[in-house]
Design an enzyme around this catalytic site. Sequence first.
Site, PDB file in Angstrom:
ATOM      1  N   HIS A 143      20.887  49.216 -37.462  1.00  0.00           N
ATOM      2  CA  HIS A 143      22.113  49.933 -37.127  1.00  0.00           C
ATOM      3  C   HIS A 143      23.198  49.374 -38.039  1.00  0.00           C
ATOM      4  CE1 HIS A 143      24.914  51.644 -33.779  1.00  0.00           C
ATOM      5  NE2 HIS A 143      25.405  51.832 -34.994  1.00  0.00           N
ATOM      6  N   ARG A 176      21.723  59.334 -30.091  1.00  0.00           N
ATOM      7  CA  ARG A 176      22.410  60.366 -29.323  1.00  0.00           C
ATOM      8  C   ARG A 176      22.518  61.690 -30.064  1.00  0.00           C
ATOM      9  NH1 ARG A 176      23.285  55.652 -27.581  1.00  0.00           N
ATOM     10  NH2 ARG A 176      23.831  55.221 -25.417  1.00  0.00           N
ATOM     11  N   MET A 208      20.080  53.605 -25.440  1.00  0.00           N
ATOM     12  CA  MET A 208      19.603  54.845 -24.854  1.00  0.00           C
ATOM     13  C   MET A 208      18.968  54.614 -23.479  1.00  0.00           C
ATOM     14  SD  MET A 208      20.364  57.131 -27.168  1.00  0.00           S
ATOM     15  CE  MET A 208      19.346  58.573 -26.894  1.00  0.00           C
ATOM     16  N   CYS A 247      21.611  45.744 -29.027  1.00  0.00           N
ATOM     17  CA  CYS A 247      22.422  46.223 -27.908  1.00  0.00           C
ATOM     18  C   CYS A 247      23.553  45.238 -27.610  1.00  0.00           C
ATOM     19  CB  CYS A 247      21.553  46.431 -26.672  1.00  0.00           C
ATOM     20  SG  CYS A 247      22.476  47.077 -25.256  1.00  0.00           S
TER      21      CYS A 247
END
Length: 321
Positions: free
Chosen positions: A154, A217, A1, A83
């Site tokens: 995640h 998101r 993000m 990431c």
Amino acid sequence: MMDWTDRHCRYFLRQVSSSAFLYTEMITTGALLHGNVEQHLAFSAEEHPVAAQLGGSEPDELAKCAALVEQYGYDEVNLNIGCPSERVQRGAFGACLMAEPELVADCVRAMREAVKIPVTVKHRIGLNALEDFSFVEKFVKTVSEAGCRTFIVHARNAVLKGLSPRENREVPPLRYEYVYRLKENFPGLDFILNGGVSTAEEIENQQSRVDGVMLGRAAYHQPWVLADDGNSRQLVARKMHEYCEKIVSRGVSVRHVARHMLGLYHGHRRARLWRRVLSDAARLSRNDPALLLEALDAVESTSSKEVPDERRTQARPIQVR
């Protein structure tokens, strides 16, 4: 993000939800140690509870940055090990660190010694072709032994070569069962599930299996999924108008706020009109906070009825990454 959940975005999300735990965009250790700390870490008191997310791989540097985060008053400092972007890989941090759980443990240990606020870790469930549950199980065990009590998972593998960051959010299959197994195997730890969740019903279903849900998101594009019961879009827009009046007097552009609010009327029959007014170049060039009231008047005077909102529940939104 990165470039998404800045302080203006977080202030907006706080007007939508009074309880969601907010996260900054990922801030690299280099940006804090060699850049403008105030620019990266300053935030409004209304944002609490809020966490700062760091990217780095040097324990000493992360400890110094965690201390800065605590000095600025954040409620948590989070280390991003999820990431997969090439830019992050070149810096030798992010998802590539999942291959080095001992180094991540050293980073967490150094950060915990430097601060009193919680140190948490955000990570993936696997790396490239390493898909076996034992991989993420070993990672969590090693890092938890350094004192990390909360893991934001995640539920996809990170593929470092061949997939873009966007594809990494869509192509690797979701394996929620891995997060459930982590919770079963480490009942004394907290596990926050991330990835693929976008509706209030999904949030509620997942919260029966894990300790929380993080939205990224999905919360950005359709923030009303996080809305407090009894809240209204009109009230949020008016609060943001007041906020803009304050920050414009300090030299901040309305554009920097309006861009985060395009999804406020997602699900409303006049959502397109709302976005069009807020994105109008001529209006934005005036740098007038009244733009938000113009957009509100356009939407509300055209139709007084909204498409019924989804059922709402509380969640921990993102970023944040």
